[in-house]
Design a protein around this motif. Structure first.
Motif, PDB file in Angstrom:
ATOM      1  N   MET A  75       0.819  -1.208   0.000  1.00 28.14           N
ATOM      2  CA  MET A  75       0.000   0.000   0.000  1.00 28.14           C
ATOM      3  C   MET A  75       0.853   1.259   0.000  1.00 28.14           C
ATOM      4  O   MET A  75       0.434   2.295  -0.539  1.00 28.14           O
ATOM      5  CB  MET A  75      -0.956  -0.017   1.198  1.00 28.14           C
ATOM      6  CG  MET A  75      -2.011  -1.110   1.144  1.00 28.14           C
ATOM      7  SD  MET A  75      -3.101  -1.019  -0.301  1.00 28.14           S
ATOM      8  CE  MET A  75      -4.045   0.474   0.070  1.00 28.14           C
ATOM      9  N   TYR A  87      -8.190  -2.496  -5.043  1.00 25.13           N
ATOM     10  CA  TYR A  87      -7.444  -3.387  -4.154  1.00 25.13           C
ATOM     11  C   TYR A  87      -7.949  -3.294  -2.720  1.00 25.13           C
ATOM     12  O   TYR A  87      -8.159  -4.310  -2.052  1.00 25.13           O
ATOM     13  CB  TYR A  87      -5.952  -3.055  -4.209  1.00 25.13           C
ATOM     14  CG  TYR A  87      -5.079  -4.115  -3.585  1.00 25.13           C
ATOM     15  CD1 TYR A  87      -4.572  -5.157  -4.355  1.00 25.13           C
ATOM     16  CD2 TYR A  87      -4.767  -4.099  -2.229  1.00 25.13           C
ATOM     17  CE1 TYR A  87      -3.784  -6.153  -3.792  1.00 25.13           C
ATOM     18  CE2 TYR A  87      -3.981  -5.086  -1.657  1.00 25.13           C
ATOM     19  CZ  TYR A  87      -3.487  -6.106  -2.437  1.00 25.13           C
ATOM     20  OH  TYR A  87      -2.717  -7.096  -1.877  1.00 25.13           O
ATOM     21  N   LEU A  88      -8.139  -2.074  -2.233  1.00 24.05           N
ATOM     22  CA  LEU A  88      -8.624  -1.893  -0.861  1.00 24.05           C
ATOM     23  C   LEU A  88      -9.985  -2.562  -0.678  1.00 24.05           C
ATOM     24  O   LEU A  88     -10.206  -3.294   0.295  1.00 24.05           O
ATOM     25  CB  LEU A  88      -8.715  -0.399  -0.542  1.00 24.05           C
ATOM     26  CG  LEU A  88      -9.320  -0.031   0.812  1.00 24.05           C
ATOM     27  CD1 LEU A  88      -8.442  -0.515   1.963  1.00 24.05           C
ATOM     28  CD2 LEU A  88      -9.540   1.475   0.916  1.00 24.05           C
ATOM     29  N   VAL A  92      -8.393  -6.139   0.703  1.00 18.50           N
ATOM     30  CA  VAL A  92      -8.259  -5.776   2.119  1.00 18.50           C
ATOM     31  C   VAL A  92      -9.590  -5.916   2.853  1.00 18.50           C
ATOM     32  O   VAL A  92      -9.695  -6.663   3.828  1.00 18.50           O
ATOM     33  CB  VAL A  92      -7.700  -4.349   2.270  1.00 18.50           C
ATOM     34  CG1 VAL A  92      -7.624  -3.966   3.749  1.00 18.50           C
ATOM     35  CG2 VAL A  92      -6.322  -4.251   1.626  1.00 18.50           C
ATOM     36  N   LEU A  93     -10.625  -5.217   2.392  1.00 17.57           N
ATOM     37  CA  LEU A  93     -11.903  -5.241   3.108  1.00 17.57           C
ATOM     38  C   LEU A  93     -12.659  -6.549   2.859  1.00 17.57           C
ATOM     39  O   LEU A  93     -12.985  -7.281   3.793  1.00 17.57           O
ATOM     40  CB  LEU A  93     -12.753  -4.043   2.690  1.00 17.57           C
ATOM     41  CG  LEU A  93     -12.121  -2.658   2.909  1.00 17.57           C
ATOM     42  CD1 LEU A  93     -13.087  -1.566   2.455  1.00 17.57           C
ATOM     43  CD2 LEU A  93     -11.748  -2.469   4.365  1.00 17.57           C
ATOM     44  N   THR A 205     -11.184   8.090  -7.153  1.00 20.57           N
ATOM     45  CA  THR A 205     -11.509   6.686  -6.898  1.00 20.57           C
ATOM     46  C   THR A 205     -13.026   6.508  -6.909  1.00 20.57           C
ATOM     47  O   THR A 205     -13.782   7.463  -6.722  1.00 20.57           O
ATOM     48  CB  THR A 205     -10.927   6.212  -5.563  1.00 20.57           C
ATOM     49  OG1 THR A 205     -11.418   7.044  -4.496  1.00 20.57           O
ATOM     50  CG2 THR A 205      -9.409   6.268  -5.585  1.00 20.57           C
ATOM     51  N   GLY A 240      -8.760  -1.992   7.133  1.00 21.26           N
ATOM     52  CA  GLY A 240      -8.832  -0.875   6.193  1.00 21.26           C
ATOM     53  C   GLY A 240      -8.052   0.331   6.667  1.00 21.26           C
ATOM     54  O   GLY A 240      -7.383   1.010   5.878  1.00 21.26           O
ATOM     55  N   ALA A 243      -4.299  -0.382   6.210  1.00 14.93           N
ATOM     56  CA  ALA A 243      -3.896  -0.333   4.798  1.00 14.93           C
ATOM     57  C   ALA A 243      -3.861   1.093   4.273  1.00 14.93           C
ATOM     58  O   ALA A 243      -2.913   1.489   3.579  1.00 14.93           O
ATOM     59  CB  ALA A 243      -4.847  -1.186   3.958  1.00 14.93           C
ATOM     60  N   THR A 244      -4.888   1.881   4.593  1.00 15.13           N
ATOM     61  CA  THR A 244      -4.912   3.261   4.089  1.00 15.13           C
ATOM     62  C   THR A 244      -3.883   4.133   4.804  1.00 15.13           C
ATOM     63  O   THR A 244      -3.385   5.106   4.218  1.00 15.13           O
ATOM     64  CB  THR A 244      -6.308   3.873   4.232  1.00 15.13           C
ATOM     65  OG1 THR A 244      -6.792   3.694   5.575  1.00 15.13           O
ATOM     66  CG2 THR A 244      -7.284   3.231   3.253  1.00 15.13           C
ATOM     67  N   GLU A 247      -0.934   3.679   2.811  1.00  9.36           N
ATOM     68  CA  GLU A 247      -1.085   4.395   1.547  1.00  9.36           C
ATOM     69  C   GLU A 247      -0.779   5.882   1.725  1.00  9.36           C
ATOM     70  O   GLU A 247      -0.141   6.504   0.864  1.00  9.36           O
ATOM     71  CB  GLU A 247      -2.504   4.209   1.005  1.00  9.36           C
ATOM     72  CG  GLU A 247      -2.702   4.786  -0.379  1.00  9.36           C
ATOM     73  CD  GLU A 247      -4.105   4.580  -0.920  1.00  9.36           C
ATOM     74  OE1 GLU A 247      -4.413   5.179  -1.974  1.00  9.36           O
ATOM     75  OE2 GLU A 247      -4.895   3.846  -0.303  1.00  9.36           O
ATOM     76  N   ILE A 359      -8.846   9.846   2.271  1.00  2.76           N
ATOM     77  CA  ILE A 359      -8.499   8.773   3.201  1.00  2.76           C
ATOM     78  C   ILE A 359      -8.740   9.201   4.643  1.00  2.76           C
ATOM     79  O   ILE A 359      -9.183   8.405   5.479  1.00  2.76           O
ATOM     80  CB  ILE A 359      -7.038   8.337   3.002  1.00  2.76           C
ATOM     81  CG1 ILE A 359      -6.909   7.542   1.699  1.00  2.76           C
ATOM     82  CG2 ILE A 359      -6.547   7.482   4.168  1.00  2.76           C
ATOM     83  CD1 ILE A 359      -5.485   7.134   1.353  1.00  2.76           C
TER      84      ILE A 359
END
Length: 378
Positions: A75, A87-88, A92-93, A205, A240, A243-244, A247, A359
């Motif tokens: 990420m 991808y998220l 991930v989720l 996004t 989540g 991961a973010t 990012e 985010i």
């Protein structure tokens, strides 16, 4: 604690960096944004070939067998290139929900499909009236004819417009804010009664508004234990956040590098503006904030698998706050030090700024998590 990367982790980082450096330059990303999907199916296939879609999935289900640290490294690279693919939402989720709550049959069917790129998921949980309260669920699932009928709506479902299956939370018992009585269901995105309205978020996004009207699902669509899905939802949200957070670190790295380069090359009165000591101090403050955010993102990744739910929630909220504050500071400084060009769509730094701001408001914003932490010590 050893923070050195293993050979596999180093290879992972190098391979995805090479791929994105070759195929995700700023102009290439703008072209992807303008496409009908808003992301690249061709790159999605390359992620599958490299094993990235199966990164946190066990080898028995066709995955890489990695963990939160590997996802963090990936990420960060995604953050440096403003990757648009789902991808998220999917890995991930959605993948976390299946790994935690799925039975053997569900895992055997869905996880290999995720790893191969054949199936995309979306986690449909948040509702308009709930704000960030994950226990506030008004969508209902009523038992009927051996299955369930779903009624309700979900908001800001990340990449919900392209998902093949939706993981939908619905209330099977209790009142609106009750912690118990929430269940998770696997719903085919094309099922009768499912309506999706896709749209781009401020950073480009994709997300969707989801309406469920008389959606019938079999008993086998139940994901995990009936009436007790909240602990799983908490774990999915925490994954989540971790991961973010990573990012955002990648985005801050990119903004820091772009700003330093700009200070070295932008001329004013015949001299680079980077020779101005005040601007040097601000660049140094950006670096300090970046490293603080990196530390908090690492904390979030290390705590994702913490068995103590209270300690895990506290640490991840701390990380969310720390990364949110660092990301906001670095983004604002990058825009200001670039001057007017930083606000244009033709220059990349503004796109990084928007991604970091989006985010910050996913999974609870900085103020919400600060209040959560305050409640724990009150």
């Amino acid at each position: 604690m050893d923070f050195d990367l293993t050979d596999d982790q180093r290879l992972l980082t190098e391979s995805i960096t090479r791929l994105l450096a070759d195929q995700y330059a700023f102009d290439q990303r703008k072209a992807i944004l303008k496409s009908s999907q808003g992301w690249s199916p061709a790159l999605w296939g390359k992620y599958a070939e490299l094993g990235l879609l199966g990164l946190p999935i066990a080898e028995e289900h066709g995955g890489f067998g990695g963990g939160a640290v590997e996802v963090m490294l990936l990420m960060q690279v995604f953050g440096r290139h403003l990757v648009l693919e789902p991808y998220l939402a999917t890995v991930v989720l959605g993948g976390t929900a299946i790994r935690l709550a799925g039975d053997a049959g569900q895992k055997g069917e869905i996880l290999p499909a995720i790893a191969s790129g054949a199936m995309k998921l979306a986690f449909a949980h948040y509702e308009r009236e709930a704000r960030y309260d994950i226990a506030d669920v008004q969508t209902t699932a009523t038992p009927k004819d051996g299955g369930f009928v779903l009624e309700g709506a979900k908001s800001v479902v990340l990449h919900g417009d392209c998902a093949d299956r939706l993981i939908v939370s619905a209330r099977t018992a209790g009142g609106r804010d009750d912690a118990e009585g929430i269940s998770l269901f696997l719903v085919d995105a094309g099922a009768e009664g499912v309506a999706r309205r896709g749209y781009p978020l401020r950073d480009g996004t994709r997300a969707a508004e989801l309406s469920l009207s008389g959606v019938r699902v079999p008993a086998s669509a139940l994901l995990g234990e009936r009436d007790n899905a909240l602990p799983v939802i908490e774990r999915v949200v925490e994954a989540g956040i971790a991961a973010t957070a990573a990012e955002v670190v990648g985005a801050m790295e990119a903004m820091q590098a772009m700003t330093l380069e700009y200070l070295k090359t932008r001329q004013q009165f015949g001299r680079p503006i980077g020779e101005n000591q005040a601007l040097q101090h601000r660049a140094a403050e950006m670096l300090v904030a970046l490293e603080q955010g990196r530390s908090m993102a690492m904390l979030a990744s290390m705590m994702v698998e913490e068995p103590d739910a209270a300690e895990r929630a506290r640490s991840i909220s701390m990380a969310k706050v720390g990364v949110g504050q660092a990301g906001r500071f670095v983004s604002q400084q990058a825009i200001q030090l670039h001057g007017g060009i930083g606000m244009t769509d033709e220059y990349a730094v503004g796109h990084f700024f928007r991604r970091v701001m989006v985010i910050e408001h996913l999974f609870g914003d900085t103020d919400w998590h600060l209040d959560r932490l305050a409640d724990q010590v009150a």
